[in-house]
Design an enzyme around this catalytic site. Structure first.
Site, PDB file in Angstrom:
ATOM      1  N   GLU A  60       0.798  -1.061  -0.008  1.00 38.20           N
ATOM      2  CA  GLU A  60      -0.045   0.052   0.049  1.00 38.20           C
ATOM      3  C   GLU A  60       0.790   1.278  -0.050  1.00 38.20           C
ATOM      4  OE1 GLU A  60      -3.247   2.714   0.283  1.00 38.20           O
ATOM      5  OE2 GLU A  60      -3.079   0.650  -0.487  1.00 38.20           O
ATOM      6  N   HIS A 125     -12.754   3.274  -9.627  1.00 37.13           N
ATOM      7  CA  HIS A 125     -11.363   3.791  -9.284  1.00 37.13           C
ATOM      8  C   HIS A 125     -10.320   3.207 -10.386  1.00 37.13           C
ATOM      9  CE1 HIS A 125      -7.549   4.004  -7.400  1.00 37.13           C
ATOM     10  NE2 HIS A 125      -7.617   4.963  -6.892  1.00 37.13           N
ATOM     11  N   HIS A 282      -4.551  -9.846 -16.256  1.00 40.60           N
ATOM     12  CA  HIS A 282      -6.029  -9.628 -16.711  1.00 40.60           C
ATOM     13  C   HIS A 282      -6.165  -8.113 -16.546  1.00 40.60           C
ATOM     14  CE1 HIS A 282      -9.905 -11.260 -17.695  1.00 40.60           C
ATOM     15  NE2 HIS A 282     -10.712 -10.530 -16.708  1.00 40.60           N
TER      16      HIS A 282
END
Length: 305
Positions: A60, A125, A282
């Protein structure tokens, strides 16, 4: 004499940077590291640099750090393009979109950390990240086009083809949103097997898992429809506009990318979503596909000057 040498380099670096941010965002979601810095932003657990952080905090925090640096590069790229490429019709629009998207998705991410957001909002987002990447890549492409000192490429296509490209691109963005929604709602494995869902063509949507199954089935149907649309686009382009090399290359790229996208999505199901690489791949392929289609939209909507 080569034009815009510095702008081209900045564009390439910024495009790769935005792509890295997009991949990092997918990694944060995939690993469940969204709360790796607690509910504090821009600090991480109240610290500028977290000390002895666990893996989720590293993921993060690095995402925030890279996103901040890349955000400044995007703003610099937009200002430079506005000044040097303002004679090109697409420049100002792309510059504004690139800055708006990179700032807005940053605020959206910060809001999710501090206040929490619904799955619907968080799915957007990723869509904003794809738009940000596409706008920066197209700005970079403009710098390379103008740098050749040649007349801007303006393909002559039919009105029907132009609108098919535009609508297919808009539909691709919708499919991006459905995929992001599946991921954020934890519905990735709501359907076992492919093409059937839990062994059924039309699975039941009742019960506790009904909403997740519905999201997965809807995404599959949307993705299959997109695949068919891009096959039609490829055949149409090769049959009617094959002599236009740029459009032909874009049609080939779109077909290859959608095949890879489908293959990676199916592989995620059969590997029970245990492969981190497949999930990121993906997300990467759909972003590249959307960018190629956005470039086709820019080409077919140009007017001769």
């Amino acid at each position: 004499m080569k034009l815009h040498k510095g702008l081209k380099r900045l564009g390439v670096i910024t495009s790769l940077g935005v792509l890295l941010v997009l991949i990092q965002g997918a990694l944060v979601t995939k690993t469940g590291s969204g709360e790796g810095c607690g509910n504090t932003w821009p600090l991480c657990f109240g610290e500028v640099i977290p000390m002895d952080p666990p893996p989720e905090t590293v993921i993060e925090f690095s995402h925030r750090l890279v996103a901040g640096i890349v955000g400044m590069l995007v703003i610099l790229m937009a200002i430079w393009s506005w000044r040097r490429l303002n004679h090109l019709a697409e420049t100002k629009f792309l510059a504004l979109i690139s800055v708006f998207m990179i700032i807005f998705q940053g605020l959206l991410g910060a809001g999710a950390v501090v206040f929490g957001q619904s799955n619907l909002i968080m799915a957007l987002h990723f869509g904003f990240s794809a738009l940000s990447f596409a706008s920066v890549v197209l700005l970079t492409r403009l710098a390379f086009e103008d740098g050749h000192l040649t007349k801007q490429y303006v393909p002559t296509v039919t009105k029907a083809y132009k609108w098919f490209v535009i609508l297919t691109t808009v539909y691709t963005y919708v499919v991006i949103y459905t995929g992001a929604y599946v991921k954020h709602t934890g519905a990735t494995l709501a359907c076992s097997g492919f093409p059937l869902c839990n062994g059924e063509l039309l699975p039941s949507l009742t019960g506790g898992a009904g909403a997740q199954i519905g999201a997965q089935v809807f995404h599959r149907a949307a993705a299959i429809t997109l695949f068919l649309l891009l096959v039609i686009l490829f055949i149409w382009t090769m049959k009617t506009f094959r002599h236009m090399r740029v459009l032909s290359v874009c049609a080939w790229l779109a077909l290859i990318l959608v095949i890879g996208q489908a293959a990676s999505g199916i592989s995620v199901v059969f590997t029970l979503n245990e492969s981190l690489t497949l999930g990121i791949f993906h997300a990467l392929l759909i972003s590249l596909l959307f960018t190629v289609l956005c470039y086709m939209v820019m080409l077919v909507t140009r007017k001769s000057r």
